[in-house]
Design an enzyme around this catalytic site. Structure first.
Site, PDB file in Angstrom:
ATOM      1  CB  ALA A 134      61.968  89.503  53.187  1.00 21.01           C
ATOM      2  CB  SER A 135      63.082  90.918  48.460  1.00 18.64           C
ATOM      3  OG  SER A 135      62.767  89.548  48.505  1.00 18.64           O
ATOM      4  CB  VAL A 136      58.212  89.641  48.051  1.00 15.62           C
ATOM      5  CG1 VAL A 136      59.084  89.565  46.827  1.00 15.62           C
ATOM      6  CG2 VAL A 136      58.311  88.370  48.868  1.00 15.62           C
ATOM      7  CE  LYS A 153      56.490  86.151  53.969  1.00  8.13           C
ATOM      8  NZ  LYS A 153      57.171  84.872  53.653  1.00  8.13           N
ATOM      9  CG  ASP A 288      64.336  80.457  50.468  1.00  3.85           C
ATOM     10  OD1 ASP A 288      65.529  80.598  50.163  1.00  3.85           O
ATOM     11  OD2 ASP A 288      63.577  81.422  50.671  1.00  3.85           O
TER      12      ASP A 288
END
Length: 535
Positions: A134-136, A153, A288
């Site tokens: 993902a983006s981060v 993660k 989210d």
């Protein structure tokens, strides 16, 4: 740092020029000096092709090209439908939550640095190829020494300096836009960037996400509605999160769900029930809930259970907001627009000097056409969005918690109707809201509230004693006693409320209220009433 920031700015300008985003700015009604600036930009002296893509598509492609931080900004921006034109919001919603993964060797080094041990010492197996990116952050599969299957993660390395530079430039662009255009000021770009800054820095702290996941798991412990994976706290660090690996069907994989004979109607209705349970029972909701974060368990398809991951963004409401929101929605569906208007004013969402009649008329004008449709075709999320947009015309201040709630409701409702097109969200929500309102005003809840108020009495008594001692100090005959400050008046009113509550508790325990033996309770009540109403 200055050289890096300059290089970043040049890259941003290159992307803006390539996708002709400056045309979007100069299409706004700008002051005279800003219109002159358009002719001073060197790249505008050259012949320019007419863009073939829409403004929303050009903005989306620009954010994708600028990398993960801008992609995340676009994702968050797409949720602010209260501020953005619909065509731009729709395009930004297409931004995918997947970006190319970073080097697995860097991920391994960061994990070992955070855990203070070699991966082989912690895990029986660690997969170098990421499961998702993902983006981060990105996610790797692993197995603990004790045999549990987990996911690890890990935050992308080197993000913080890039974020700081990008945020600084975003703030600069937002400030220029606010100075240049009244339309831009209406969109509140500085506030949008501020929201993004808080969100992105929160997402960089995986301990915060772990805490959110643990809370959500505890709220739905043993529930057939929702399962939240277990967090392994001993292996969690600010940049590393280890949690149980889940196995399920992605909620948008309708073919697989149909093949396993999932009860789609029940699945859609349970999504709605989960949302209202989180908002009204727990006041702690996953904010989210896009399809990439929602799965369906394969264990009991006739009794389907959701699985939620990625709890980096959560929302909550105060008891007052919960109450006002529930009463707003119920009043709306009863077409009691005056009550809707009055609730907005009472809650402080719009200024106290708002004229109720004018506000009521505006709400009626916007909302009445909705009722030409069958109830099952009415979008609950669109109702909230219409209400908030109407309220903005009356200087409603942006309520971040309500924006998060609206975004989550739109996601849940859209997903529910994708699963089961005939979903009647209102028939699912109404019994829940009515039950919640009854429980909120039940004798048991009122008694619990009274008990919590009584528990505050000793604290109030100490504050009052200090206050009285301060004001009982001798003053000269030429000097009047100091006037009560606002906070001091508040203390006395709180004391008065505590006395009233105590009197009510004492009288409720007496079989005969009108009795000489109850005079202390009545005296307490009179004293409390005096302190509450006195100026």
């Amino acid at each position: 740092m200055k050289l890096l920031a300059l290089r970043r700015l040049l890259r941003i300008l290159r992307v803006i020029i390539r996708h002709q985003l400056d045309d979007l700015l100069f299409s706004l009604p700008l002051p005279f000096w800003a219109r002159l600036l358009r002719h001073a930009l060197p790249w505008r002296w050259l012949p320019r092709r007419q863009p073939t893509l829409s403004r929303g598509a050009r903005l989306r492609l620009s954010l994708q090209e600028l990398g993960p931080i801008f992609i995340k900004f676009g994702q968050i921006l797409s949720t602010r439908r209260d501020l953005l034109p619909a065509d731009i919001a729709d395009e930004l919603a297409h931004l995918q939550d997947r970006v190319p993964p970073f080097d697995p060797a860097k991920a391994l080094a960061l994990i070992e640095s955070q855990l203070g041990a070699k991966v082989e010492q912690v895990f029986a197996r660690f997969d170098g190829q990421p499961l998702a990116s993902a983006s981060v952050a990105q996610v790797h599969a692993a197995q603990l020494k004790s045999g549990e299957e987990v996911v690890v993660k890990v935050i992308r390395p080197g993000l913080k300096p890039i974020i700081e530079q990008d945020i600084a430039w975003l703030f600069m662009i937002a400030r220029l836009a606010e100075k240049a255009s009244a339309d831009a000021r209406r969109l509140r770009p500085i506030e949008v960037v501020s929201d993004y800054e808080k969100t992105i820095y929160d997402e960089l702290d995986l301990l915060r996400e772990a805490a959110n996941a643990s809370q959500l798991r505890r709220n739905f412990e043993g529930s057939p509605l929702l399962y939240v994976p277990q967090v392994y706290w001993d292996l969690c660090r600010p940049k590393v999160l280890v949690m149980e690996r889940i196995y399920g069907v992605q909620v948008t994989d309708l073919v697989t769900l149909a093949d396993q004979r999932t009860d789609m109607k029940l699945l859609a209705e349970r999504g709605v029930e989960i949302f209202f349970t989180q908002v009204f029972r727990d006041s702690f909701f996953h904010a989210d809930m896009h399809p990439g974060n929602i799965f369906v368990s394969t264990r009991t398809p006739w009794n389907p259970q959701y699985i939620a991951i990625d709890c980096g963004i959560v929302g909550s409401l105060t008891p007052e907001d919960q109450d006002y929101l529930a009463r707003n929605v119920m009043a709306f569906f009863k077409r009691d627009y005056r009550k809707v208007a009055q609730l907005h004013i009472d809650s402080g969402w719009v200024p106290k000097d708002t004229k109720v009649n004018e506000f009521e008329a505006a709400i009626r004008t916007v909302c009445e056409p909705i009722f030409d449709k069958p109830l099952k075709d009415i979008s609950f999320g669109q109702v909230l969005m219409r209400l908030f947009q109407t309220a903005q015309r009356f200087n409603m201040e942006v309520q971040p918690q309500l924006v998060l709630l609206q975004k989550t409701l739109l996601n849940i409702e859209g997903l529910g109707r994708q699963l089961y097109p005939d979903l009647d969200l209102w028939s699912t929500a109404l019994p829940f809201l009515e039950r919640w309102m009854r429980e909120r005003h039940s004798p048991k809840t009122v008694l619990q509230n009274l008990q919590s108020q009584v528990e505050q009495v000793p604290h109030l008594a100490n504050m009052t004693r200090d206050l009285l001692e301060r004001y009982s100090q001798p003053h000269s005959h030429n000097q009047a006693a100091p006037a009560l400050k606002t906070e001091d008046r508040g203390v006395l009113r709180l004391l008065g409320a505590g006395l009233l509550v105590g009197a009510a508790v004492l009288l409720s325990g007496s079989p005969d209220w009108v009795n000489l033996s109850t005079w202390p309770a009545w005296l307490m009540g009179v004293a409390g009433l005096y302190l509450v109403v006195r100026r």
